[in-house]
Motif scaffolding. Structure first.
Motif, PDB file in Angstrom:
ATOM      1  N   LEU A 117      40.983  37.604  43.605  1.00  0.00           N
ATOM      2  CA  LEU A 117      40.806  36.420  42.752  1.00  0.00           C
ATOM      3  C   LEU A 117      41.385  35.148  43.382  1.00  0.00           C
ATOM      4  O   LEU A 117      41.234  34.065  42.809  1.00  0.00           O
ATOM      5  N   ALA A 118      42.019  35.263  44.557  1.00  0.00           N
ATOM      6  CA  ALA A 118      42.636  34.079  45.183  1.00  0.00           C
ATOM      7  C   ALA A 118      41.652  32.915  45.375  1.00  0.00           C
ATOM      8  O   ALA A 118      42.053  31.746  45.212  1.00  0.00           O
ATOM      9  N   PRO A 119      40.371  33.150  45.686  1.00  0.00           N
ATOM     10  CA  PRO A 119      39.443  32.002  45.821  1.00  0.00           C
ATOM     11  C   PRO A 119      39.252  31.216  44.512  1.00  0.00           C
ATOM     12  O   PRO A 119      38.779  30.085  44.538  1.00  0.00           O
ATOM     13  N   MET A 120      39.640  31.828  43.387  1.00  0.00           N
ATOM     14  CA  MET A 120      39.525  31.132  42.094  1.00  0.00           C
ATOM     15  C   MET A 120      40.537  29.990  41.976  1.00  0.00           C
ATOM     16  O   MET A 120      40.459  29.186  41.048  1.00  0.00           O
ATOM     17  N   LEU A 121      41.498  29.944  42.893  1.00  0.00           N
ATOM     18  CA  LEU A 121      42.480  28.846  42.885  1.00  0.00           C
ATOM     19  C   LEU A 121      41.906  27.605  43.562  1.00  0.00           C
ATOM     20  O   LEU A 121      42.544  26.550  43.560  1.00  0.00           O
ATOM     21  N   GLU A 122      40.732  27.737  44.161  1.00  0.00           N
ATOM     22  CA  GLU A 122      40.122  26.601  44.881  1.00  0.00           C
ATOM     23  C   GLU A 122      39.144  25.865  43.967  1.00  0.00           C
ATOM     24  O   GLU A 122      38.681  26.406  42.966  1.00  0.00           O
ATOM     25  N   GLU A 123      38.821  24.628  44.367  1.00  0.00           N
ATOM     26  CA  GLU A 123      37.849  23.869  43.589  1.00  0.00           C
ATOM     27  C   GLU A 123      36.465  24.525  43.659  1.00  0.00           C
ATOM     28  O   GLU A 123      35.744  24.607  42.677  1.00  0.00           O
ATOM     29  N   ASN A 124      36.158  24.966  44.881  1.00  0.00           N
ATOM     30  CA  ASN A 124      34.873  25.602  45.123  1.00  0.00           C
ATOM     31  C   ASN A 124      35.017  27.103  44.878  1.00  0.00           C
ATOM     32  O   ASN A 124      35.353  27.855  45.764  1.00  0.00           O
ATOM     33  N   LYS A 125      34.827  27.520  43.605  1.00  0.00           N
ATOM     34  CA  LYS A 125      35.058  28.933  43.291  1.00  0.00           C
ATOM     35  C   LYS A 125      33.745  29.636  42.935  1.00  0.00           C
ATOM     36  O   LYS A 125      32.814  29.005  42.441  1.00  0.00           O
ATOM     37  N   PRO A 126      33.689  30.937  43.168  1.00  0.00           N
ATOM     38  CA  PRO A 126      32.441  31.658  42.905  1.00  0.00           C
ATOM     39  C   PRO A 126      32.263  32.009  41.431  1.00  0.00           C
ATOM     40  O   PRO A 126      33.238  32.277  40.737  1.00  0.00           O
ATOM     41  N   ASP A 127      31.012  32.022  40.976  1.00  0.00           N
ATOM     42  CA  ASP A 127      30.699  32.588  39.656  1.00  0.00           C
ATOM     43  C   ASP A 127      30.501  34.092  39.844  1.00  0.00           C
ATOM     44  O   ASP A 127      30.186  34.543  40.940  1.00  0.00           O
ATOM     45  N   PHE A 128      30.638  34.842  38.755  1.00  0.00           N
ATOM     46  CA  PHE A 128      30.320  36.281  38.806  1.00  0.00           C
ATOM     47  C   PHE A 128      28.800  36.430  38.682  1.00  0.00           C
ATOM     48  O   PHE A 128      28.174  35.573  38.075  1.00  0.00           O
ATOM     49  N   PRO A 129      28.170  37.465  39.201  1.00  0.00           N
ATOM     50  CA  PRO A 129      28.760  38.508  40.033  1.00  0.00           C
ATOM     51  C   PRO A 129      28.813  38.080  41.491  1.00  0.00           C
ATOM     52  O   PRO A 129      28.087  37.175  41.894  1.00  0.00           O
ATOM     53  N   PHE A 130      29.684  38.734  42.251  1.00  0.00           N
ATOM     54  CA  PHE A 130      29.706  38.493  43.699  1.00  0.00           C
ATOM     55  C   PHE A 130      30.124  39.765  44.439  1.00  0.00           C
ATOM     56  O   PHE A 130      30.605  40.727  43.828  1.00  0.00           O
ATOM     57  N   LEU A 131      29.909  39.707  45.755  1.00  0.00           N
ATOM     58  CA  LEU A 131      30.352  40.792  46.616  1.00  0.00           C
ATOM     59  C   LEU A 131      31.679  40.353  47.216  1.00  0.00           C
ATOM     60  O   LEU A 131      31.812  39.188  47.599  1.00  0.00           O
ATOM     61  N   ALA A 132      32.655  41.241  47.286  1.00  0.00           N
ATOM     62  CA  ALA A 132      33.942  40.864  47.889  1.00  0.00           C
ATOM     63  C   ALA A 132      34.266  41.780  49.056  1.00  0.00           C
ATOM     64  O   ALA A 132      34.156  43.009  48.943  1.00  0.00           O
ATOM     65  N   LEU A 133      34.630  41.163  50.156  1.00  0.00           N
ATOM     66  CA  LEU A 133      35.146  41.905  51.305  1.00  0.00           C
ATOM     67  C   LEU A 133      36.648  41.644  51.354  1.00  0.00           C
ATOM     68  O   LEU A 133      37.082  40.515  51.597  1.00  0.00           O
ATOM     69  N   LEU A 134      37.412  42.693  51.064  1.00  0.00           N
ATOM     70  CA  LEU A 134      38.878  42.553  51.067  1.00  0.00           C
ATOM     71  C   LEU A 134      39.415  43.122  52.374  1.00  0.00           C
ATOM     72  O   LEU A 134      39.218  44.316  52.664  1.00  0.00           O
ATOM     73  N   VAL A 135      40.026  42.259  53.161  1.00  0.00           N
ATOM     74  CA  VAL A 135      40.499  42.677  54.485  1.00  0.00           C
ATOM     75  C   VAL A 135      41.961  42.279  54.651  1.00  0.00           C
ATOM     76  O   VAL A 135      42.280  41.126  54.936  1.00  0.00           O
ATOM     77  N   SER A 136      42.836  43.259  54.454  1.00  0.00           N
ATOM     78  CA  SER A 136      44.268  42.942  54.571  1.00  0.00           C
ATOM     79  C   SER A 136      44.910  43.899  55.565  1.00  0.00           C
ATOM     80  O   SER A 136      44.209  44.617  56.291  1.00  0.00           O
ATOM     81  N   GLY A 137      46.247  43.904  55.597  1.00  0.00           N
ATOM     82  CA  GLY A 137      46.946  44.805  56.506  1.00  0.00           C
ATOM     83  C   GLY A 137      46.899  46.247  56.010  1.00  0.00           C
ATOM     84  O   GLY A 137      47.013  47.179  56.799  1.00  0.00           O
ATOM     85  N   GLY A 138      46.726  46.433  54.710  1.00  0.00           N
ATOM     86  CA  GLY A 138      46.747  47.780  54.142  1.00  0.00           C
ATOM     87  C   GLY A 138      45.396  48.275  53.649  1.00  0.00           C
ATOM     88  O   GLY A 138      45.219  49.468  53.420  1.00  0.00           O
ATOM     89  N   HIS A 139      44.444  47.360  53.439  1.00  0.00           N
ATOM     90  CA  HIS A 139      43.158  47.750  52.841  1.00  0.00           C
ATOM     91  C   HIS A 139      41.977  47.067  53.508  1.00  0.00           C
ATOM     92  O   HIS A 139      42.085  45.914  53.929  1.00  0.00           O
ATOM     93  N   THR A 140      40.861  47.783  53.556  1.00  0.00           N
ATOM     94  CA  THR A 140      39.562  47.168  53.903  1.00  0.00           C
ATOM     95  C   THR A 140      38.584  47.722  52.890  1.00  0.00           C
ATOM     96  O   THR A 140      38.327  48.933  52.868  1.00  0.00           O
TER      97      THR A 140
END
Ligand code: KG4
Ligand code: ZN
Length: 341
Positions: A117-140
């Motif tokens: 949900l971090a992109p929701m803190l930006e002005e340019n935020k997505p509406d639902f539905p969307f595809l999310a690619l989560l890429v971190s140190g612990g998860h893909t």
């Protein structure tokens, strides 16, 4: 309504205050990178102790920066998992205790939902539905998102996460922890045409990932192109470039496949690796080509932070999804078990 968000799942102490009308009021981040650098990775016990040392003063500073007192806060959100259990327990016990002392509700936040949900803190935020690619140190993870808490896991890494592969390959190249951003910097000097690394699991159907083989491929390439175990700087940069190309290309191939399968037109990338500029450029190209749009958090909110926890916590607080007096810390916690809002 205002919420205090607390993040301590790994090696960053992040604190933020989010207002559902005025947005993010303040945020503070303390990174433990220097503390763990000597060990080449996060030492869980040291992480917990450092969170304990820093958390209270960061909360004080954040309240001051937002010009708030405890009376202005309507709830306390803390990261309850997934993450390192000792580190989680610091944020969870401080968060739960503050909520009790202030007589406010507490919210247990899922760390990956925070990233998502971090992109929701930006002005340019997505509406639902969307595809999310989560890429971190612990998860893909590749996730179909139909709303808050309406998550369908489409694919995930069967071994190392993308960020973990970056960090391990960086270590092989002699780069300090955390290696991901350092490897990306080194790759800028590299020649794309010198080495070609595999694109794992792209010639099989499905949306799962596997990145551990790339690290082995990098180790072999380093061995075959070194003298007395040492590569010259250009060879190192060429290997870094070939590795980054392979990860970025693999992620882009899987996103393209997932977009085709789901028919979705919006793509979110989040988590530490979403700061990678090469990945952003490739996914922008992919979405422009498909008449869609890509969304990501600002750079400082790609990696772990308190703002994303405060935002996710606010969505759960508004839906009355609060927790009791227990101190909730769940090191392993599948995101698709979260309730819908
Ligand atoms: O989301 P995050 O801060 O922590 C977890 O929840 O795991 O992600 C950290 C990961 C690390 O593996 C780090 O090396 C990687 O994100 N990372 C990068 C870049 N910046 C951070 N990987 C590749 N390129 C970057 N620019
Ligand atoms: Zn994270």
């Amino acid at each position: 309504m205002r919420i205090l968000g607390i993040e301590t799942s790994c090696d960053e102490t992040g604190i933020a205050i989010y207002d559902d009308q005025d947005g993010l009021l303040a945020h503070q981040l303390y990174s433990q990178v220097k503390l763990h650098a000597d060990y080449g990775g996060v030492v869980p016990e040291l992480a917990s102790r450092d969170h304990s040392r820093k958390i209270i003063s960061l909360i004080r500073q954040t309240l001051k920066e937002a010009n708030c007192t405890k009376d202005d806060i309507d709830g306390v959100a803390y990261t309850a998992g997934p993450g390192l259990v000792g580190a989680l327990l610091v944020g969870a016990s401080v968060g739960r205790s503050l909520a009790y002392a202030w007589d406010k509700p507490a919210v247990a936040v899922h760390h990956m939902e925070g990233h998502l949900l971090a992109p929701m803190l930006e002005e340019n935020k997505p509406d639902f539905p969307f595809l999310a690619l989560l890429v971190s140190g612990g998860h893909t993870q590749m996730v179909r998102v139909d709303g808050i808490g309406r998550y369908t896991l489409l694919g995930e890494s069967v071994d190392d996460a993308a960020g973990e592969a970056f960090d391990k390959t960086a270590k092989l190249l002699g780069l300090d922890y955390p290696g991901g951003p350092r490897l990306a910097k080194m790759a800028e000097m590299g020649d794309s045409s010198r080495f070609t690394f595999p694109r794992p699991m792209t010639n099989k159907p499905g949306l799962d990932f596997s990145f551990s083989g790339l690290k082995t491929f990098a180790a072999n390439t380093i061995r075959d192109n070194s003298v007395d175990g040492v590569c010259d700087p250009q060879t190192q940069a060429d290997i870094a470039r070939a590795f980054e190309d392979a990860v970025v290309d693999t992620l882009a191939i899987k996103c393209k496949r997932a977009l085709k399968e789901t028919g979705l037109k919006r793509l979110v990338i989040a988590g530490g690796v979403s700061a990678n500029s090469h990945l952003r450029i490739e996914l922008e190209k992919l979405m422009v080509g498909r008449g869609g749009k890509v969304f990501y958090p600002r750079h400082e909110f790609c990696a772990d932070n308190g703002a994303m926890i405060a935002y996710a916590g606010m969505q759960r607080l508004k839906a009355n999804q609060t927790v009791g007096l227990e101190i909730s810390a769940t090191p392993r916690w599948p995101m698709d078990t979260l309730p819908a809002v």
